[in-house]
Scaffold this motif. Structure first.
Motif, PDB file in Angstrom:
ATOM      1  N   VAL A 663      -7.896   1.370  -8.328  1.00 59.82           N
ATOM      2  CA  VAL A 663      -7.979   1.502  -6.872  1.00 59.82           C
ATOM      3  C   VAL A 663      -8.199   0.138  -6.201  1.00 59.82           C
ATOM      4  N   VAL A 664      -7.662  -0.895  -6.814  1.00 59.37           N
ATOM      5  CA  VAL A 664      -7.726  -2.251  -6.261  1.00 59.37           C
ATOM      6  C   VAL A 664      -6.315  -2.629  -5.833  1.00 59.37           C
ATOM      7  N   PHE A 665      -6.127  -2.825  -4.525  1.00 58.23           N
ATOM      8  CA  PHE A 665      -4.804  -3.093  -3.987  1.00 58.23           C
ATOM      9  C   PHE A 665      -4.811  -4.409  -3.211  1.00 58.23           C
ATOM     10  N   PRO A 727      -6.340   5.080  -0.772  1.00 58.97           N
ATOM     11  CA  PRO A 727      -5.029   5.153  -1.418  1.00 58.97           C
ATOM     12  C   PRO A 727      -4.119   6.163  -0.726  1.00 58.97           C
ATOM     13  N   PRO A 728      -2.821   6.084  -0.970  1.00 56.54           N
ATOM     14  CA  PRO A 728      -1.910   7.108  -0.451  1.00 56.54           C
ATOM     15  C   PRO A 728      -2.174   8.458  -1.120  1.00 56.54           C
ATOM     16  N   TYR A 729      -1.661   9.515  -0.544  1.00 54.83           N
ATOM     17  CA  TYR A 729      -1.967  10.873  -1.015  1.00 54.83           C
ATOM     18  C   TYR A 729      -1.567  11.092  -2.465  1.00 54.83           C
ATOM     19  N   TRP A 730      -0.538  10.379  -2.952  1.00 53.36           N
ATOM     20  CA  TRP A 730      -0.042  10.604  -4.314  1.00 53.36           C
ATOM     21  C   TRP A 730      -0.845   9.853  -5.375  1.00 53.36           C
ATOM     22  N   HIS A 731      -1.715   8.969  -4.967  1.00 48.81           N
ATOM     23  CA  HIS A 731      -2.496   8.192  -5.937  1.00 48.81           C
ATOM     24  C   HIS A 731      -3.612   9.055  -6.514  1.00 48.81           C
ATOM     25  N   HIS A 732      -3.987   8.786  -7.775  1.00 52.02           N
ATOM     26  CA  HIS A 732      -4.996   9.622  -8.424  1.00 52.02           C
ATOM     27  C   HIS A 732      -6.366   9.541  -7.753  1.00 52.02           C
ATOM     28  N   ALA A 733      -6.591   8.497  -6.938  1.00 49.69           N
ATOM     29  CA  ALA A 733      -7.877   8.354  -6.248  1.00 49.69           C
ATOM     30  C   ALA A 733      -7.763   8.698  -4.766  1.00 49.69           C
ATOM     31  N   ALA A 734      -6.749   9.476  -4.406  1.00 53.67           N
ATOM     32  CA  ALA A 734      -6.579   9.870  -2.999  1.00 53.67           C
ATOM     33  C   ALA A 734      -7.879  10.475  -2.469  1.00 53.67           C
ATOM     34  N   GLY A 735      -8.231  10.064  -1.262  1.00 55.36           N
ATOM     35  CA  GLY A 735      -9.462  10.559  -0.663  1.00 55.36           C
ATOM     36  C   GLY A 735     -10.664   9.671  -0.896  1.00 55.36           C
ATOM     37  N   LEU A 736     -10.539   8.699  -1.792  1.00 54.02           N
ATOM     38  CA  LEU A 736     -11.626   7.756  -2.058  1.00 54.02           C
ATOM     39  C   LEU A 736     -11.331   6.428  -1.360  1.00 54.02           C
ATOM     40  N   PRO A 737     -12.341   5.613  -1.109  1.00 56.47           N
ATOM     41  CA  PRO A 737     -12.082   4.293  -0.516  1.00 56.47           C
ATOM     42  C   PRO A 737     -11.384   3.375  -1.506  1.00 56.47           C
ATOM     43  N   SER A 738     -10.522   2.532  -0.996  1.00 59.15           N
ATOM     44  CA  SER A 738      -9.845   1.555  -1.848  1.00 59.15           C
ATOM     45  C   SER A 738     -10.522   0.192  -1.723  1.00 59.15           C
ATOM     46  N   TRP A 739     -10.221  -0.679  -2.666  1.00 56.92           N
ATOM     47  CA  TRP A 739     -10.844  -1.994  -2.749  1.00 56.92           C
ATOM     48  C   TRP A 739      -9.826  -3.084  -2.432  1.00 56.92           C
ATOM     49  N   ILE A 740     -10.337  -4.208  -1.917  1.00 54.68           N
ATOM     50  CA  ILE A 740      -9.627  -5.476  -2.000  1.00 54.68           C
ATOM     51  C   ILE A 740     -10.571  -6.479  -2.661  1.00 54.68           C
ATOM     52  N   PHE A 741      -9.998  -7.369  -3.457  1.00 57.89           N
ATOM     53  CA  PHE A 741     -10.775  -8.402  -4.142  1.00 57.89           C
ATOM     54  C   PHE A 741     -10.174  -9.758  -3.809  1.00 57.89           C
ATOM     55  N   ALA A 742     -11.020 -10.670  -3.328  1.00 54.72           N
ATOM     56  CA  ALA A 742     -10.581 -12.004  -2.921  1.00 54.72           C
ATOM     57  C   ALA A 742     -11.278 -13.065  -3.754  1.00 54.72           C
ATOM     58  N   ASP A 743     -10.571 -14.198  -3.900  1.00 57.34           N
ATOM     59  CA  ASP A 743     -11.197 -15.325  -4.590  1.00 57.34           C
ATOM     60  C   ASP A 743     -10.934 -16.608  -3.813  1.00 57.34           C
ATOM     61  N   GLU A 744     -10.623 -17.659  -4.496  1.00 61.49           N
ATOM     62  CA  GLU A 744     -10.694 -19.005  -3.936  1.00 61.49           C
ATOM     63  C   GLU A 744      -9.834 -19.184  -2.688  1.00 61.49           C
ATOM     64  N   VAL A 745     -10.462 -19.764  -1.679  1.00 57.99           N
ATOM     65  CA  VAL A 745      -9.769 -20.129  -0.447  1.00 57.99           C
ATOM     66  C   VAL A 745      -9.451 -21.618  -0.525  1.00 57.99           C
ATOM     67  N   ILE A 746      -8.177 -21.939  -0.342  1.00 54.87           N
ATOM     68  CA  ILE A 746      -7.725 -23.329  -0.387  1.00 54.87           C
ATOM     69  C   ILE A 746      -7.321 -23.741   1.026  1.00 54.87           C
ATOM     70  N   VAL A 747      -7.941 -24.799   1.547  1.00 52.51           N
ATOM     71  CA  VAL A 747      -7.642 -25.290   2.894  1.00 52.51           C
ATOM     72  C   VAL A 747      -7.198 -26.743   2.794  1.00 52.51           C
ATOM     73  N   ASN A 748      -6.054 -27.053   3.413  1.00 56.09           N
ATOM     74  CA  ASN A 748      -5.564 -28.436   3.416  1.00 56.09           C
ATOM     75  C   ASN A 748      -4.829 -28.739   4.714  1.00 56.09           C
TER      76      ASN A 748
END
Length: 748
Positions: A663-665, A727-748
């Motif tokens: 459930v990580v999108f 998740p969309p209705y067809w996903h096995h975790a439909a009805g549950l909250p989904s996750w996003i995971f972030a890492d390094e921010v690069i600024v230049n």
């Protein structure tokens, strides 16, 4: 033939006699190039029993250079002693039992079926003639001109675990090797091939029924979702019953079919289902009542179902005798025996034992998110298998990775041996393998195995999880000092077999797990000894040369061993290699955000200690959500980075992780803003996800949401990553909250 029966299991103390001996208390099968015996196959023997006789003949020839003749019972000679292979009609022997015994000067090798006759032959070769089979391409066969055995012999064994499966391609792709270790040649023997596990969605497909008959599916809150079935709906029963009938007709040779939940915990909570589950004390109540109705129609077949996650706790209703309860240990801590570390599961198994004797264990023995990671659970295998055996488990499926994982050959060997005889001495068993397979290097492999297992035992708080990551252990059994020690063991192992290319290749493959852990430590910049980036005197950055060397060694070893997958999400070695090289490029980029303070405007959850500085700490996330990723469940990422002074910038990039089965999108979009007063922010642009989520989306991936724009002066950078929220209705975790995971921010 006279059958001398003893009332207890003999532990064999008979040894092959290397010196010539002709006294009456010896069986001399071969003496100095002469055959003293012939192999007799009983007249009623099947083709498989004939094959078992040929196996015996072949290995005696390999040992001694002498070919013992194979004859039929009716054509046997009168003037030579016999080795009888098969099951005599007068022999009263259980189906799964083997019996190796002497009758005067004759030797009888028998079993309760064609399969167990084959197992008896291999047991004789291993126990009495000291043959060993370490891998499909690695066996040890003695070289003796004389084969003589002490007599009398009366060796009887009936394995208590009668269906033994080790989920390893070594056995699936090499049936002869599986026979030698007395395990099955497929993961689901006897099953309907298209209905082995998680079958609800196959019987009642969402694509066919959901839009027209949502009532067939689980009620979650106030909405029907195609996550599970509504088991109190009579039409659902009729559809499943008809599907089962059709599949048994299609596969008449199959004796088992799975009628089991989908792989999620979103079961039906409608009024009728909820009432039954409440009365039964577990959501397994509706499951067992439903499966019993199906099984009642097929008394000569077996209907398998899962006791898994929400159905693991026993119901009050007894399963019918032809219902196979498959109990799954997915949640357990693997750092110690299940009885100690997973008490709830242990209690559930004991509860099912009171209801049925038809139990199949689905056990898990590797880290599914990181097949090649160090996973020190080897010494838990024996107590767990013993515990299963003591609680009516006659069918055990040890779900290894199937694909190569840490110490793959060793693990496959040990699990097979323990399923046949759970009472083996573990230290002797491991030493037997390491000395046999790795030869002179075996002592160093054994030192690695022992030390890493000792170290996890010193950390009572470490939870060794199937879906974990090496980064979790960098302050434990994979700390920098220990990584260096493990690396040293393999340096010595390679050194002592450097002139033996075959064994050197095996050692290099065994080393993969330590190399992988060290590569991940470099990615995290664990400490000065394990840092991906080195800073030169002029402040320029370069990649640590050991990182490049180790990555290339890891990749080439995998290629040479046909190791293609890193995890169960189908993330490949090629992808890992490409991602790692990209990580090295990112790591050496200048980054004005490196080490700068991050303020979160939305709250993260659980991972990376919820530390906002993960976004700018220079440690780059891996392909597991445990590996340096900051997670947001059901909410957006909103963060502000303080560059400490006004600077010219023209590009911003943020990495995001996707693991769809967890459930990580990827975010729907990422929008970047800048400010000089931390109050008034100006939008510089939005990066829209160009690979929106679908049923065919890549399961495990990393994506950089990068934006280039005309140069601006900025002190503060704001990032908003838009979570899709659920998740969309067809996903096995439909009805549950989904996750996003972030890492390094690069600024230049």
């Amino acid at each position: 033939m006279k059958n001398t029966v003893l009332n207890h299991l003999f532990v064999c103390f008979f040894a092959v006699i290397i010196v010539s001996c002709t006294s009456s208390n010896k069986l001399e099968l071969v003496t100095n190039g002469e055959a003293n015996y012939e192999i007799v196959v009983l007249d009623n023997a099947s083709k498989k029993s004939h094959g078992s006789a040929e196996i015996l003949q072949n290995y005696i020839r390999q040992i001694s250079g002498v070919n013992l003749a194979i004859v039929s019972e009716s054509a046997q000679s009168a003037d030579i002693a016999k080795i009888y292979v098969g099951t005599p009609s007068e022999e009263n022997i259980e189906e799964h039992a083997i019996h190796i015994y002497t009758d005067k000067d004759n030797l009888i090798i028998t079993g309760g079926s064609d399969l167990t006759v084959r197992q008896a032959v291999y047991e004789f070769l291993e126990v009495f003639l000291n043959c060993k089979w370490y891998a499909p391409d690695a066996e040890a066969v003695p070289n003796n001109k004389i084969i003589a055995l002490n007599k009398p012999i009366d060796y009887k064994y009936t394995p208590e675990i009668t269906t033994r499966t080790v989920h390893s391609r070594l056995f699936y792709e090499n049936p002869d090797f599986a026979d030698k270790h007395k395990v099955t040649t497929e993961a689901f023997p006897y099953y309907v091939p298209t209905a082995r596990v998680h079958t609800f969605h196959k019987f009642v497909p969402e694509e066919v029924f959901y839009k027209t008959h949502p009532e067939y599916f689980a009620l979650r809150g106030n909405k029907r979702l195609p996550t599970q079935l509504c088991l109190t709906n009579e039409e659902v029963y009729n559809i499943v019953r008809d599907s089962v009938a059709a599949l048994f007709d299609q596969f008449p040779e199959a004796s088992v079919i799975s009628v089991s939940q989908n792989d999620n915990q979103q079961y039906c909570t409608c009024e009728h289902c909820k009432a039954i589950d409440a009365a039964e004390g577990s959501p397994s109540g509706t499951m067992i009542q439903f499966v019993n109705k199906i099984a009642a129609d097929y008394p000569d077949k077996t209907v398998s179902t899962l006791a898994y996650q929400y159905t693991r706790k026993p119901s009050k209703t007894r399963p019918l005798d032809n219902v196979l309860i498959t109990l799954c240990s997915i949640e357990c801590d693997r750092s110690g025996p299940i009885e100690e570390k997973c008490v709830d599961f242990a209690n559930d198994l004991k509860g099912w034992k009171e209801l049925t004797e038809n139990i199949r264990i689905w056990d898990y023995t590797t880290q599914f998110t990181n097949f090649l990671a160090p996973f020190p659970n080897i010494y838990t295998l024996q107590p767990n298998i013993k515990f299963f055996r003591e609680n009516h488990a006659r069918w055990i499926f040890e779900q290894h990775s199937s694909n190569p994982s840490e110490l793959f050959e060793l693990r496959s060997y040990i699990m097979a041996k323990l399923l046949w005889n759970p009472d083996r001495n573990m230290d002797e068993l491991i030493t037997e393998f390491t000395n046999g397979y790795y030869e002179e290097a075996g002592v160093y492999i054994k030192q690695y195995v022992d030390l890493i297992h000792d170290k996890i035992q010193e950390d009572n708080n470490f939870f060794l999880f199937l879906y974990g990551d090496p980064s979790q252990a960098f302050s434990s059994f994979l700390n920098s000092e220990l990584l260096a020690t493990y690396d040293g063991f393999f340096n010595k192992a390679e050194e002592v077999v450097a002139q033996n290319n075959t064994v050197l290749k095996r050692v290099k493959e065994a080393r993969l797990s330590v190399d992988y852990a060290i590569l991940e430590a470099y990615k995290k910049n664990l400490d000065n000894d394990f840092s991906m980036v080195l800073v030169n005197a002029d402040d320029s950055k370069m990649i640590n040369p050991d990182v490049v060397k180790r990555l290339e060694r890891f990749y080439q070893t995998c290629k040479g061993a046909n190791i293609t997958l890193m995890n169960e999400m189908r993330f490949t070695v090629d992808e890992y290699y490409a991602n790692y090289k990209n990580t090295m490029t990112v790591a050496t980029q200048p980054n004005k955000a490196l080490g700068k303070k991050v303020t979160l405007l939305t709250k993260p959850k659980k991972y990376a200690n919820e530390d906002s500085q993960v976004l700018t700490d220079g440690a780059l996330g891996g392909n597991s959500f445990y590996a340096n990723w900051l997670g947001f469940e059901g909410n957006h990422l909103e963060a502000v980075i303080d560059l400490e002074e006004e600077q010219s910038i023209r590009s911003i990039s943020t990495a995001f992780l996707q693991v769809t089965n967890h459930v990580v999108f990827f975010p729907k979009s990422v929008t970047y803003y800048y400010s000089n007063d931390n109050e008034h922010f100006y939008k510089v642009g939005t990066v829209v996800n160009d690979a929106p989520l679908s049923k065919t989306s890549k399961i495990n991936d990393i994506k950089y949401f990068e934006l280039e724009f005309p140069e601006v002066k900025a002190r503060y950078i704001k990032i908003i990553g838009e979570n899709r929220n659920e998740p969309p209705y067809w996903h096995h975790a439909a009805g549950l909250p989904s996750w996003i995971f972030a890492d390094e921010v690069i600024v230049n």
